[in-house]
Design a protein around this motif. Structure first.
Motif, short mmCIF file in Angstrom:
data_model
loop_
_atom_site.label_atom_id
_atom_site.label_comp_id
_atom_site.label_asym_id
_atom_site.label_seq_id
_atom_site.Cartn_x
_atom_site.Cartn_y
_atom_site.Cartn_z
N ILE A 82 0.87 -1.18 0.00
CA ILE A 82 0.00 0.00 0.00
C ILE A 82 0.91 1.22 0.00
O ILE A 82 1.77 1.37 0.87
N GLY A 83 0.70 2.08 -1.00
CA GLY A 83 1.52 3.28 -1.09
C GLY A 83 3.00 2.99 -1.19
O GLY A 83 3.82 3.74 -0.66
N GLY A 84 3.36 1.90 -1.84
CA GLY A 84 4.76 1.54 -2.02
C GLY A 84 5.39 0.81 -0.85
O GLY A 84 6.54 0.43 -0.91
N THR A 85 4.64 0.60 0.23
CA THR A 85 5.16 -0.06 1.41
C THR A 85 4.63 -1.48 1.51
O THR A 85 3.42 -1.71 1.36
N VAL A 120 -5.70 -7.31 8.06
CA VAL A 120 -6.75 -7.33 9.08
C VAL A 120 -6.27 -6.66 10.36
O VAL A 120 -7.01 -5.90 10.99
N ALA A 121 -5.02 -6.90 10.74
CA ALA A 121 -4.47 -6.25 11.94
C ALA A 121 -4.47 -4.73 11.79
O ALA A 121 -4.83 -4.01 12.72
N LEU A 122 -4.08 -4.25 10.61
CA LEU A 122 -4.13 -2.80 10.36
C LEU A 122 -5.56 -2.29 10.44
O LEU A 122 -5.82 -1.22 11.00
N HIS A 123 -6.48 -3.05 9.87
CA HIS A 123 -7.89 -2.66 9.87
C HIS A 123 -8.44 -2.61 11.29
O HIS A 123 -9.07 -1.62 11.69
N LEU A 124 -8.18 -3.66 12.07
CA LEU A 124 -8.68 -3.70 13.45
C LEU A 124 -8.03 -2.63 14.32
O LEU A 124 -8.65 -2.14 15.26
N GLY A 125 -6.80 -2.28 14.00
CA GLY A 125 -6.10 -1.23 14.74
C GLY A 125 -6.49 0.18 14.30
O GLY A 125 -6.01 1.16 14.85
N GLY A 126 -7.35 0.27 13.28
CA GLY A 126 -7.81 1.56 12.81
C GLY A 126 -6.84 2.29 11.89
O GLY A 126 -6.99 3.49 11.66
N HIS A 127 -5.84 1.58 11.35
CA HIS A 127 -4.82 2.23 10.54
C HIS A 127 -4.93 1.95 9.04
O HIS A 127 -4.31 2.66 8.25
N LEU A 128 -5.70 0.94 8.65
CA LEU A 128 -5.75 0.56 7.25
C LEU A 128 -6.38 1.65 6.39
O LEU A 128 -5.84 2.03 5.35
N ARG A 129 -7.51 2.19 6.82
CA ARG A 129 -8.17 3.24 6.04
C ARG A 129 -7.26 4.45 5.87
O ARG A 129 -7.19 5.05 4.78
N THR A 130 -6.51 4.81 6.90
CA THR A 130 -5.58 5.94 6.82
C THR A 130 -4.49 5.67 5.79
O THR A 130 -4.19 6.53 4.96
N ALA A 139 -5.96 5.87 2.32
CA ALA A 139 -6.22 7.27 1.95
C ALA A 139 -4.91 7.99 1.59
O ALA A 139 -4.85 8.72 0.60
N GLU A 140 -3.87 7.78 2.39
CA GLU A 140 -2.57 8.40 2.11
C GLU A 140 -2.01 7.94 0.77
O GLU A 140 -1.33 8.69 0.08
N ALA A 141 -2.32 6.71 0.38
CA ALA A 141 -1.82 6.16 -0.88
C ALA A 141 -2.69 6.58 -2.07
O ALA A 141 -2.33 6.32 -3.22
#
Length: 124
Positions: A94-97, A106-116, A119-121
């Motif tokens: 995502i976004g080159g990373t 799923v861990a990013l999603h559950l931690g609330g960071h996936l959408r961010t 969006a940044e990408a």
């Protein structure tokens, strides 16, 4: 690359994924990752596509309305460059990373960071 890469683009994509035979596998992978906001690389199999790749695509599309670029690799050099790993386990960028596989998404999603990150990408 000897015809070992299959590319899948969402219908609304207007750009094409150019394949330059002179590029090294590592350069090609880095270029594809940098040109597309969400990329999923998986190892292809002779009979069908990777089921976990399909799970990641469905998760991203159904829960977040994100349409990733999916690239199935056959070539060992490209598989190593994309760091796909053994078996048919996919890896998402995502976004080159490099994010990792389904569990990482799923861990990013559950931690609330996936959408961010999406969006940044520019994927949302």
């Amino acid at each position: 690359m000897n015809g070992g890469v299959r590319l899948e683009l969402r219908p609304s994509t207007t750009s094409t994924l150019a394949i330059d035979e002179a590029e090294t596998a590592g350069t090609r992978i880095q270029r594809l990752v940098s040109e597309n906001p969400v990329v999923i690389f998986s190892r292809s199999s002779s009979s069908s596509s990777c089921c976990m790749c399909d799970v990641i695509k469905r998760f991203l599309i159904s829960s977040l309305d994100v349409h990733p670029t999916v690239i199935q690799l056959d070539d060992d050099e490209e598989i190593a460059a994309a760091d796909v790993g053994s078996g048919n386990a996919p890896v998402a960028f995502i976004g080159g990373t490099r994010i990792g596989g389904f569990e990482s998404l799923v861990a990013l999603h559950l931690g609330g960071h996936l959408r961010t990150k999406l969006a940044e990408a520019g994927a949302l």
